[in-house]
Design a protein around this motif. Structure first.
Motif, PDB file in Angstrom:
ATOM      1  N   GLN A 196       0.887  -1.175   0.000  1.00 26.60           N
ATOM      2  CA  GLN A 196       0.000   0.000   0.000  1.00 26.60           C
ATOM      3  C   GLN A 196       0.925   1.226   0.000  1.00 26.60           C
ATOM      4  O   GLN A 196       0.951   2.025   0.936  1.00 26.60           O
ATOM      5  N   GLY A 198       1.093   4.055  -1.281  1.00 20.54           N
ATOM      6  CA  GLY A 198       0.614   5.432  -1.173  1.00 20.54           C
ATOM      7  C   GLY A 198       0.164   5.785   0.235  1.00 20.54           C
ATOM      8  O   GLY A 198      -0.214   6.914   0.496  1.00 20.54           O
ATOM      9  N   THR A 202      -5.205   4.582   0.402  1.00 16.20           N
ATOM     10  CA  THR A 202      -4.907   4.353  -1.026  1.00 16.20           C
ATOM     11  C   THR A 202      -5.007   2.851  -1.307  1.00 16.20           C
ATOM     12  O   THR A 202      -5.076   2.048  -0.372  1.00 16.20           O
ATOM     13  N   PRO A 203      -5.040   2.447  -2.594  1.00 16.12           N
ATOM     14  CA  PRO A 203      -5.247   1.022  -2.886  1.00 16.12           C
ATOM     15  C   PRO A 203      -4.162   0.106  -2.315  1.00 16.12           C
ATOM     16  O   PRO A 203      -2.984   0.457  -2.282  1.00 16.12           O
ATOM     17  N   SER A 270      -5.696   0.673 -13.252  1.00 14.06           N
ATOM     18  CA  SER A 270      -5.247   1.958 -12.722  1.00 14.06           C
ATOM     19  C   SER A 270      -3.727   2.025 -12.762  1.00 14.06           C
ATOM     20  O   SER A 270      -3.052   1.038 -13.005  1.00 14.06           O
ATOM     21  N   SER A 272      -1.949   2.073 -10.445  1.00 14.07           N
ATOM     22  CA  SER A 272      -1.401   1.282  -9.356  1.00 14.07           C
ATOM     23  C   SER A 272      -1.135  -0.161  -9.785  1.00 14.07           C
ATOM     24  O   SER A 272      -0.735  -0.981  -8.977  1.00 14.07           O
ATOM     25  N   ARG A 394       4.812   9.467   2.860  1.00 18.54           N
ATOM     26  CA  ARG A 394       3.674   8.817   2.196  1.00 18.54           C
ATOM     27  C   ARG A 394       3.041   7.751   3.091  1.00 18.54           C
ATOM     28  O   ARG A 394       1.838   7.534   3.071  1.00 18.54           O
TER      29      ARG A 394
END
Ligand code: HEC
Ligand code: HEC
Length: 456
Positions: A196, A198, A202-203, A270, A272, A394
């Motif tokens: 994860q 981010g 976030t995803p 995405s 990601s 982050r």
């Protein structure tokens, strides 16, 4: 001056008899075994792992194959999971993985399972760890770490190298503890720093940096590199050995495409999908252009401008370290010695001690894999390259880890810098040593340069 003070403190403590044994276990603050399972089950969400482990009586798990059966990932009459094998990992177990000690990923997609989940189990011999990730049909992707014990570790010291690296490590388990990603959050084994990247909200993503054909470092018959690595694997393990629960006869079916598809389906289209994609074809072409003997003969390492750009992003703390530029990360001489030791140990004909067969990397690969700092960096550069992966703005800022930010050294308080200095000077095996030995090491000179930077 500071190192003199430090030495004095050590002398004084030793004289006072305060030389308490070093805590070497990054998870020593958490319960173990049944107590840990109870804590996990009391809070856990609903997915294939919790339904296998929390419903009803605690299942008996004494081997990797039993764990795989319990999770529907065994090679048995009920089916065969898909699997992929890598000879160079950029993950939690980066320091452990090579062609003779590969990382196996076994996986199922929803069509394979009644519970309609995505599930992946990753295993490498050496530290008695199994990594598991699961995505239920509704609900969040969750990450788990299972650590097993085998009796040889009953007194708290690790099992011998032979006991941890030969096939016997996959069975004879006497106990196990399972931790979820919230247990692991503020530890060296934190999964979310990479899965994860981010930060909270976030995803949560599955990863595979070499996501594109020809999937550099992933073994199998589909690519020239994959075949080369499979040959190195076979020289040590032959064709009959069960590795990571995968029967020897099936090893040649290792297939990076199944993980590529798994990652693409779970992460969606995405950006990601893989934030740190390694353009395999471009890098392999560049390496071969300046050294046509690659990949079979890697005596002279390759060069790649595309790879240099990726590496530079890791050096400045913006991205996860990329895997190595060449297909093989192994030093030919070391690989030969360790392969022979492994073959002899399995046959019971080894004279002398079993060596650490994970130590087969080329010397120059250590910095290129970011297991050591890039050559020529100053103190500040070393701290960013070696620390920012886990200490950056982050990631989850509610963890104590976030009190140190390697990307913003000028704004760290005197107190925090002193804490970092003290951590840098602990012994390798201390769980509080920074950078964590599980991930990376510094030379004495590099520690001194980092300390000087932090003293400013
Ligand atoms: C340093 C970054 C990093 C950390 C920390 C990390 N992973 Fe991963 N993980 C990766 C990468 C990169 C891959 C892709 C395969 C590889 O390079 O070995 C991966 C692959 C996996 C896979 C195979 C499925 C997939 O995503 O490709 C599983 C399962 C997994 N990790 C579980 C875990 C668990 C559980 C933890 C925590 C205990 C964890 N990981 C910690 C980077 C990391
Ligand atoms: C693989 C991840 C990782 C890397 C790389 C890493 N750390 Fe850490 N660090 C942690 C974790 C997890 C903690 C929190 C647990 C603990 O206190 O040990 C932590 C805690 C700290 C703390 C204490 C923060 C506080 O105030 O409580 C300092 C200081 C620190 N690290 C410095 C460093 C330095 C300096 C480097 C690089 C030389 C580094 N770390 C590299 C994971 C990492």
């Amino acid at each position: 001056m500071a190192s003199a003070r430090w030495a004095l403190l050590v002398v004084v403590l030793a004289a006072l008899g305060c030389e308490s044994p070093v805590d070497t276990d990054p998870l020593s603050h958490l319960p173990r075994g049944a107590a840990q399972l109870e804590a996990l089950c009391a809070r856990a969400g609903d997915n294939a792992i919790t339904s296998a482990l929390c419903a009803g009586e605690t299942p008996s798990v004494t081997s990797l194959v039993e764990l795989q059966s319990l999770l529907g990932l065994a090679f048995d009459e009920n089916g065969r999971p898909d699997f992929a094998l890598t000879a160079n990992s950029s993950s939690l177990v980066a320091r452990q993985v090579s062609a003779i000690n590969p990382r196996a990923v076994l996986m199922n997609v929803p069509e394979d399972r009644e519970d309609q989940s995505f599930i992946a189990l990753a295993y490498t011999r050496g530290d008695q760890l199994v990594e598991i990730a699961v995505t239920p049909p509704t609900g969040e992707t969750a990450f788990y770490l299972l650590r097993y014990e085998r009796g040889c570790d009953d007194d708290g010291t690790p099992c011998s190298l032979q006991q941890r690296l030969l096939p016997e490590t996959e069975s004879g388990w006497t106990d196990w503890s399972i931790y979820d990603d919230s247990d692991l959050g503020n530890s060296v084994f934190d999964c979310l720093q990479c899965h994860q990247p981010g930060g909270p909200g976030t995803p949560r993503i599955y990863r595979m940096q070499e996501l594109q054909n020809p999937w550099t470092h992933w073994m199998g018959s589909l690519s020239r590199g994959g075949r080369t690595l499979l040959l190195d694997y076979r020289a040590a393990h032959g064709v009959d050995e069960t590795y990571a629960g995968i029967p020897g006869g099936l090893m040649q079916n290792a297939n990076p495409i199944v993980l590529e598809n798994f990652v693409k389906r779970t992460n969606g289209d995405s950006e990601s999908e893989e934030p740190n994609a390694f353009p395999s074809q471009a890098i392999e072409d560049e390496v071969r252009a300046n050294n046509p003997a690659q990949p079979e003969d890697n005596a002279t390492p390759g060069r790649s401008a595309t790879w240099n750009d990726l590496y530079q992003r890791a050096v400045v703390g913006e991205a996860l370290p990329p895997p190595y530029h060449d297909i093989k990360i192994t030093d030919p001489q070391k690989l030969e010695t360790m392969t022979r030791a492994y073959v002899d140990a399995v046959a019971g004909t080894l004279s002398g001690n079993f060596p650490d067969i994970r130590k087969v990397f080329r010397d120059d690969a250590l910095a290129d894999l970011s297991l050591r700092p890039r050559a020529g960096l100053d103190g500040r550069g070393i701290l960013v390259h070696m620390c920012a992966q886990c200490h950056n703005p982050r990631l989850d800022q509610s963890l104590t880890r976030a009190r140190f930010d390697a990307t913003d050294l000028d704004r760290q308080s005197r107190e925090e810098k002193d804490a970092a200095i003290a951590r840098l000077r602990l012994t390798d095996d201390d769980r509080f040593r920074m950078p964590p030995h599980f991930f990376r090491d510094l030379s004495d000179d590099e520690i001194e340069a980092s300390v000087q930077e932090l003293q400013r």
